[in-house]
Scaffold this motif. Sequence first.
Motif, short mmCIF file in Angstrom:
data_model
loop_
_atom_site.label_atom_id
_atom_site.label_comp_id
_atom_site.label_asym_id
_atom_site.label_seq_id
_atom_site.Cartn_x
_atom_site.Cartn_y
_atom_site.Cartn_z
N ALA A 1 -49.12 -23.58 -6.81
CA ALA A 1 -50.09 -23.81 -5.49
C ALA A 1 -49.21 -23.79 -4.29
CB ALA A 1 -50.70 -24.82 -5.65
N PRO B 1 -55.30 -31.23 -7.69
CA PRO B 1 -55.17 -29.66 -7.09
C PRO B 1 -55.06 -29.93 -5.62
CG PRO B 1 -56.95 -29.93 -8.76
CD PRO B 1 -56.51 -31.42 -8.66
N GLN C 1 -56.29 -25.23 -17.49
CA GLN C 1 -55.40 -26.42 -17.59
C GLN C 1 -56.21 -27.29 -18.56
OE1 GLN C 1 -54.75 -27.21 -12.83
NE2 GLN C 1 -56.58 -26.16 -13.31
N VAL D 1 -57.73 -22.12 -13.33
CA VAL D 1 -56.89 -21.87 -12.24
C VAL D 1 -56.83 -20.21 -11.72
CG1 VAL D 1 -54.95 -22.16 -13.44
CG2 VAL D 1 -54.93 -22.16 -10.86
N TYR E 1 -56.47 -18.40 -3.65
CA TYR E 1 -55.96 -19.37 -4.62
C TYR E 1 -57.08 -20.24 -5.00
CZ TYR E 1 -53.18 -22.93 -7.35
OH TYR E 1 -52.71 -23.49 -8.28
N GLN F 1 -58.23 -23.61 -7.44
CA GLN F 1 -57.87 -24.53 -8.73
C GLN F 1 -59.03 -25.63 -8.88
OE1 GLN F 1 -54.12 -26.41 -8.35
NE2 GLN F 1 -54.08 -27.22 -10.24
N ASP F 2 -59.55 -25.81 -9.93
CA ASP F 2 -60.17 -26.79 -10.22
C ASP F 2 -59.41 -27.89 -10.94
OD1 ASP F 2 -62.59 -25.87 -9.42
OD2 ASP F 2 -63.42 -24.99 -11.27
N GLY F 3 -59.69 -29.11 -10.63
CA GLY F 3 -59.02 -30.20 -11.24
C GLY F 3 -59.53 -30.42 -12.69
N ASN G 1 -60.98 -30.04 -6.95
CA ASN G 1 -60.91 -28.91 -6.85
C ASN G 1 -59.83 -28.43 -5.37
OD1 ASN G 1 -62.82 -28.11 -4.74
ND2 ASN G 1 -64.15 -28.72 -6.64
N TYR G 2 -59.33 -27.19 -5.51
CA TYR G 2 -58.56 -27.02 -4.19
C TYR G 2 -58.64 -25.31 -4.22
CZ TYR G 2 -54.47 -25.81 -1.35
OH TYR G 2 -53.55 -25.60 -0.25
N ASN H 1 -59.82 -28.96 0.22
CA ASN H 1 -59.38 -29.81 -0.97
C ASN H 1 -60.47 -30.86 -1.32
OD1 ASN H 1 -58.17 -31.29 -2.93
ND2 ASN H 1 -56.21 -31.82 -1.68
N SER I 1 -60.96 -34.16 -2.77
CA SER I 1 -59.89 -35.25 -3.63
C SER I 1 -60.52 -36.25 -4.12
CB SER I 1 -58.84 -35.41 -2.61
OG SER I 1 -59.17 -35.65 -1.23
#
Length: 1017
Positions: A143, A165, A254, A311, A334, A336-338, A344-345, A375, A377
Amino acid sequence: MIRTLLYCRRVWLLGLTFVAMIVPLYIQAQNVLVTGTVTSSDNSPLPGVNVLVKGTSTGTVTDAEGKYSLDAPPAGTLVFSFIGMKTLEVNINNQSVVNMTMDADVSQLDEVVVVGYGTQKKSDLTGSVSSVTSKDIKTVPVASLSQALQGRAAGVQVSQTSNAPGGGVSIRIRGGNSIQGGNEPLYVIDGFPVYNENGPTISPNDIESIEILKDASATAIYGSRGANGVVIITTRRGKAGKPSILFESYYGVQEVRKKLDMLNATQLALLVNEGISNANPANPPAFTDEQIAGLGTGTNWQDEIFRSAPVQNYQLTVSGGDDKTQYSISGNIYDQDGIVINSNYKRTAFRVNLDRKVNDRLKLSNSLTISRAVNNSVATDTDGGGSAGVVYAALNFSPTVPVYNADGSYTIDNRIGGIKISNPVALANETTNANTITRMLGNISGEYTLAKGLTFKVLLGANLINNKTNFYQPRTVYAGVGTKGSAYINSSQHTEWLNENTLNYQTTLNERHKLNFLLGYTLQAAHVEEYRASAQNFPNDILEYHNLGTGQQTNTSTSNTYDWGLRSYIGRVNYDMDGKYLVTLTTRIDGSSKFGKGNKNGFFPSGSVAWRIVNESFMSNIRQVSDLKLRASYGLTGNQEIGNYQSIGSMGTQNYNYGNTFTIGYAPNRISNPNLKWETTAQLDIGLDLGLFNDRVIITTDWYYKKTRDLLYSVPLPITTGYSTSLQNIGKVENKGIEFSISTVNVDRALRWTTNFNISANRGKILDLGNVSGDIPAGSASGHLQLANSGILRIGEPIGVFYGLVTDGIFQNQEEINASAQKTAKPGDRRYKDLNPDGAINSADRTILGYVQPDFIFGFTNNFSYKGFDLSIFFMGSQGNSVYNINRYELESLTGVSNQSAATLDRWTPTNPSNEIPRALSTGVPYQVTSRQVEDGSYIRLRNIQLGYTFPTALVERIKLSSAKVYISGQNLLTITNYSGYDPEVSRFGQDNLSQGIDYGSYPTAKMYLVGINIGF
């Protein structure tokens, strides 16, 4: 007359239209098809040679057999260019076949690297510089560019501060220099220096190369900002030739790499009852036999919060130009899920780089990157209400409790008392904690040739950042019940500008003495505004943070603004005699607004020498040695990352009651220190560069010694002063180490096999702490996280140690207790070593239990290629470091107030005399940092393995493509470690230098499987 004029006008327009239509056709008709083959001096075909019609954007690239074809005017000129070869021009002269033989250009065979305010051939470097290419970066889809550096360069330690992420990283180049100041490197992006604690938000796909400047000779040109090393990032730029379109994409899945073994519902209920019985057999159990029989395994909270997560990355780059104008434009998405639900990001970025040669003297350039990153978080930090994050909650919440009540609402109560935490699923799904960063980073520059070898360059740049966090915690989670919903909004605007003016002169005297002079004057300043507003006690959770005014309790809002500025004078001289003897002298004078009056200016000189032994006459017959260079450097660099206005006293708001009226006033809250000055690092470096067998083996090794003086630290003050601490320059720290890297071409035939290996070791030590006597407690955690303050600062030891009691097994009987220093213990309690010894276990028995910094770190890469296939295998690791696993304190507390580790199944009982896990308890024991929680954090990791296939040129040209590649990749598939937690690469408190290597409910590492494709048009 008017009609005649109108008629003539129509005829003229028709004629002009006809000419406009016919001229291109005429010109095209006059073009000829030119074909040919391009070879090297040994008649080998050269694929990938750029063939350009001079003065136009018409061009092509030779195929795998070195052949090309293009339409060109019969009187035109073709330009042939290829890396490592001399650029050639040839007139067509009505020829339909133009073959070309290209000779090697020795001056280009030496790799050109970017250094401060310029470039140098690698063979001419006198300092310690490591390079990471775009090819290296792309083999590990990541990332951020900071992650791309991991394991790639000797002496550069990159650690994930969060595996979530968009999580941050910590970079230490040759160890940490500062106790309290910044320890992260300076980033220079296309000439713009920025200090960003988590690295710049730039797409790794946009990067052409990364150079890491490590020694004082290389970093002193950045003066007050170079003490922690410098990372120079160069993004892709356009090249002359036909337009090129490159589409790069990958998609992956992931999964959590490891789950911790925990007690199920039945096992926890039995432990709770056992603890109650151990305290007093007459007390009734918490769970009846009937209840226990119906519990089963209960809720596996890790299964509830972890998931398989996608991702994906998409990048489109368009580049090209002619011999006067080149461009490169890209867009990136870009997403990306966590692996933890609702984390997620997402990042979108746009970049444009332009270069224009106005005439033979003037060149203009532009670099611009715009990005937006969001993000979520919530899963990675505290939830804002005093309770820990989602992962922590999943480990501690009782498995005897279901996710939902019978009515479908979330369960709130942990039901076993003790730790008051939120339902992990509710905490993840219902809490909003979204951070959005919008950034524009760019510059424009003009370079004018005043005379032969003399150029003047002016650069103007800006770095604009808007950072906003939206938080809302509803009443459906435990931490929001008492507040009936709580919300806050944080926002900051960062405006930074840069002006650099440099004069560069190159000359050669008597064909033996090459000289390069650099003089410069730079200005950089920033203005920051920030505010926070919060409220609680909302009538419902519908509006969340969108209308703070609906909260019945509006908290006091805060706002702040500050400025900082830096003015610098720079100078550098490079001298080269016969390609054998190299000298570099550098100086920089910085004036910073961050320091006290009379100490704002800092002087940072450096000098380095190199001897290219390989060019000596006595080496001419030693053909096995293709390069041999000895380097040495010494210099000073500084550190100004201490915050703003720290040298002057300040006033803070104070609340008090005056006449039965609540009043806000001002009172001093910081004592002035006009003597505050730079932290200064002096560094000595001795290095050796060795190439063998025509550079099939390249070895680089360095030994360095760094001493940092005038350390910045907040020293505790007597209570009688009215202040708690004062930031002062108090002491000294040293770092010394060795670095070694080797690159080899093992096989170079149809099968090509190359290897890159680097290893480095650093030893740090505190030399002086000023007037402070004894140990200084270290750590800056607050609230319920204060148990993380487990370190000390001690002269003779490095920064980053864990300090506590040494466990010595479990008491098995009363006789052992009577002979010990713990007279009130009972059989089954944990025993500690009486180290002083004084017959009692107290703070005097504490000792250093482990060290944050490893004995050594390494990276090991093997690359294979065969007939279009390529395989990359990348290992990295760390050895000798410790991790403070605070999770173990609560998961092995044996009190039953939270869920417990499965290790407690082997707890001590009269029939199971365990010597590792104590007996079950019904009440807690005083918190102690012990060797049970400080674990070996060493690991070896298969960071990435990637298999790709590049389709043959002849095949892709049939479908009108210039290139096509597909690949599959796996990350973090194997980790060899003895660490009991999720992952040994962890740092719960980010980049805080006094709280490194701590694991406390940290986000686990994910393993990833992905497939990617790169297509060129």
